[in-house]
Design an enzyme around this catalytic site. Structure first.
Site, PDB file in Angstrom:
ATOM      1  N   THR A  38      20.064  68.049  -1.346  1.00 42.98           N
ATOM      2  CA  THR A  38      18.681  67.581  -1.365  1.00 42.98           C
ATOM      3  C   THR A  38      18.556  66.283  -0.573  1.00 42.98           C
ATOM      4  O   THR A  38      19.288  65.322  -0.828  1.00 42.98           O
ATOM      5  CB  THR A  38      18.219  67.356  -2.814  1.00 42.98           C
ATOM      6  OG1 THR A  38      18.271  68.607  -3.508  1.00 42.98           O
ATOM      7  CG2 THR A  38      16.811  66.817  -2.868  1.00 42.98           C
ATOM      8  N   HIS A  78      20.067  79.420  -7.515  1.00 41.79           N
ATOM      9  CA  HIS A  78      20.529  78.180  -8.144  1.00 41.79           C
ATOM     10  C   HIS A  78      20.535  78.361  -9.657  1.00 41.79           C
ATOM     11  O   HIS A  78      19.500  78.282 -10.320  1.00 41.79           O
ATOM     12  CB  HIS A  78      19.609  77.025  -7.753  1.00 41.79           C
ATOM     13  CG  HIS A  78      20.218  75.666  -7.949  1.00 41.79           C
ATOM     14  ND1 HIS A  78      21.285  75.435  -8.793  1.00 41.79           N
ATOM     15  CD2 HIS A  78      19.922  74.454  -7.398  1.00 41.79           C
ATOM     16  CE1 HIS A  78      21.607  74.140  -8.756  1.00 41.79           C
ATOM     17  NE2 HIS A  78      20.797  73.537  -7.922  1.00 41.79           N
ATOM     18  N   ASN A  83      23.517  72.988 -12.513  1.00 46.75           N
ATOM     19  CA  ASN A  83      23.060  71.590 -12.493  1.00 46.75           C
ATOM     20  C   ASN A  83      21.872  71.274 -13.391  1.00 46.75           C
ATOM     21  O   ASN A  83      21.087  70.369 -13.119  1.00 46.75           O
ATOM     22  CB  ASN A  83      22.742  71.156 -11.062  1.00 46.75           C
ATOM     23  CG  ASN A  83      23.987  71.035 -10.212  1.00 46.75           C
ATOM     24  OD1 ASN A  83      25.100  71.142 -10.722  1.00 46.75           O
ATOM     25  ND2 ASN A  83      23.817  70.829  -8.917  1.00 46.75           N
ATOM     26  N   TYR A  93      19.136  72.974 -14.058  1.00 43.84           N
ATOM     27  CA  TYR A  93      17.812  73.455 -13.666  1.00 43.84           C
ATOM     28  C   TYR A  93      17.472  74.707 -14.488  1.00 43.84           C
ATOM     29  O   TYR A  93      18.191  75.058 -15.419  1.00 43.84           O
ATOM     30  CB  TYR A  93      17.754  73.671 -12.157  1.00 43.84           C
ATOM     31  CG  TYR A  93      17.928  72.366 -11.412  1.00 43.84           C
ATOM     32  CD1 TYR A  93      17.007  71.322 -11.566  1.00 43.84           C
ATOM     33  CD2 TYR A  93      19.033  72.134 -10.608  1.00 43.84           C
ATOM     34  CE1 TYR A  93      17.170  70.105 -10.924  1.00 43.84           C
ATOM     35  CE2 TYR A  93      19.210  70.913  -9.961  1.00 43.84           C
ATOM     36  CZ  TYR A  93      18.278  69.898 -10.124  1.00 43.84           C
ATOM     37  OH  TYR A  93      18.448  68.689  -9.500  1.00 43.84           O
ATOM     38  N   ASN A 104      21.548  66.362 -15.236  1.00 46.80           N
ATOM     39  CA  ASN A 104      20.204  66.575 -15.783  1.00 46.80           C
ATOM     40  C   ASN A 104      20.210  66.857 -17.286  1.00 46.80           C
ATOM     41  O   ASN A 104      19.432  67.675 -17.789  1.00 46.80           O
ATOM     42  CB  ASN A 104      19.488  67.692 -15.016  1.00 46.80           C
ATOM     43  CG  ASN A 104      19.169  67.275 -13.599  1.00 46.80           C
ATOM     44  OD1 ASN A 104      18.604  66.213 -13.360  1.00 46.80           O
ATOM     45  ND2 ASN A 104      19.539  68.108 -12.630  1.00 46.80           N
ATOM     46  N   GLY A 112      29.878  68.835   0.125  1.00 47.18           N
ATOM     47  CA  GLY A 112      28.540  68.303   0.064  1.00 47.18           C
ATOM     48  C   GLY A 112      28.380  67.060   0.907  1.00 47.18           C
ATOM     49  O   GLY A 112      28.126  67.119   2.103  1.00 47.18           O
TER      50      GLY A 112
END
Length: 373
Positions: free
Chosen positions: A25, A178, A181, A183, A238, A328
């Site tokens: 992101t 996805h 993480n 979400y 998160n 990443g």
């Protein structure tokens, strides 16, 4: 013995090497529309065997951060087409990461200021990135979510399927769902966020239901051979937790093994943190996790991520622990990371101040070895 630099085919994806650019992101697509600066960024990194795009929202409801791209606007698809064309012109392959953030969002990002959605009305102790009234960007606490109604859940799977079809129509070689993480799909999977008592909560089978329905919807839309999924069994990202991740994710990959996907992308440990991170009192064996998938008949590429160096990535592929390895942040600072690994050259240092938002600085201006020569 396989090496990082071997060409390989998994499903319908033909890769020129086994080095993957992980989704990253960067908050540089205002109004959810990719632009010409994004084209340059991805084109620079097309020497990767595979690029997984930054998280790309399947709907406006799925948006959780300002200035991240989507797949639900015609102008966004036009922007992505320029990117996929540029990557392909350099001989690269690229898949879109399909993203629904669930509760990791803010009312300012939702249609008509609505509450973000989640499996249960449980707020995350986390932050998101928004645009303030003065036009500046900054981090803010996530908003209180509402629980999705049972009748809404088929629509979530349908949204993923439509986004997958849109991605392929925009030139992507496939997609990565996805499921990691913290979400939306990870929220349904893990009991720290999922407190439902209906067919999508409680047992492991119920909590995995939405993820598997999404996988099936995407595979139906574009083919299983173009479909991958990202999982993070033990990340605390998160504010996500689970009481028994080994049993949960063993079940998930046993089910995925029957679906002939292109790849399974596994984040080992805490995303961007310790590779050996465990939830309190709940251990996780990543080698046993892969063995469970293989025993169940799974043949997808096993893609590992989190803190790999050139040396550990080579060892993972040569030993058979991984078929592919993703990087990443090293790809942010090193657009020619593949060459640097192959030539055993030094890596550029990343500038953390330019990670999120902004323009070309810290995005498309990192030097390559070729430029230095």
């Amino acid at each position: 013995m396989p090496t990082l630099f071997d060409a390989v085919t998994f499903g319908d994806l033909k890769l020129k090497n086994r080095i993957v650019m992980a989704p990253l992101t960067r908050n540089r697509s205002p109004r959810a529309v990719p632009n010409d600066l994004n084209v340059v960024y991805y084109e620079q990194r097309a020497t990767a065997g595979l690029i997984v795009s930054e998280g790309t929202a399947v709907t406006q409801q799925g948006q959780g951060y300002a200035d991240v791209p989507g797949l639900y606007l015609p102008e966004a698809l036009e922007g992505w087409k320029k990117i996929t064309d540029a990557v392909h012109a350099r001989g690269g392959a690229i898949v879109a990461q399909l993203w629904h953030v669930g509760r990791i969002s803010h009312v300012s990002l939702q249609k008509d200021g609505a509450a973000p959605v989640a499996p249960s009305a449980v707020a995350a102790k986390s932050k998101t990135y928004i645009i303030n009234e003065d036009g500046s960007g900054g981090f803010a606490e996530t908003s209180e979510p509402r629980a999705l109604e049972l009748a809404e859940l088929p629509g979530i799977a349908d949204d993923f399927g439509k986004a997958a079809r849109a991605a392929v129509d925009a030139g992507f070689d496939g997609v990565e769902i996805h499921g990691a993480n913290g979400y939306l799909l990870d929220q349904f999977l893990k009991d720290g966020a999922n407190q439902r008592t209906d067919a999508y909560g409680g047992s492991i089978e119920n909590r995995a239901r939405l993820t598997l329905e999404v996988v099936d919807a995407v595979a139906k839309a574009i083919g299983a051979g173009r479909t991958g999924i990202r999982l993070s069994p033990t990340t605390p990202a998160n504010d996500i937790t689970d009481s028994n991740p080994q049993a949960l994710f063993d079940y998930v990959v046993e089910q995925l093994a029957t679906r002939d996907l292109a790849f399974i992308h596994v984040i080992e440990g805490a995303t961007g943190g310790p590779r050996d991170h465990q939830y309190a009192g709940a251990s996780f064996d990543y080698d046993a996790f892969k063995a469970t998938y293989v025993k169940a008949g799974g043949k997808a590429a096993w893609l590992l991520n989190n803190g790999y160096t050139a040396e550990t990535a080579k060892q993972a592929v040569e030993s058979g622990r991984a078929d592919l390895v993703s990087f990443g942040r090293p790809f942010i600072a090193n657009p020619d990371l593949v060459r640097r690994i192959k030539d055993d050259a030094a890596w550029n240092e990343i500038n953390p101040k330019t990670l999120y938002g902004g323009g070309a600085e810290g995005y498309t201006d990192y030097p390559t070895l070729e430029a230095a020569e």
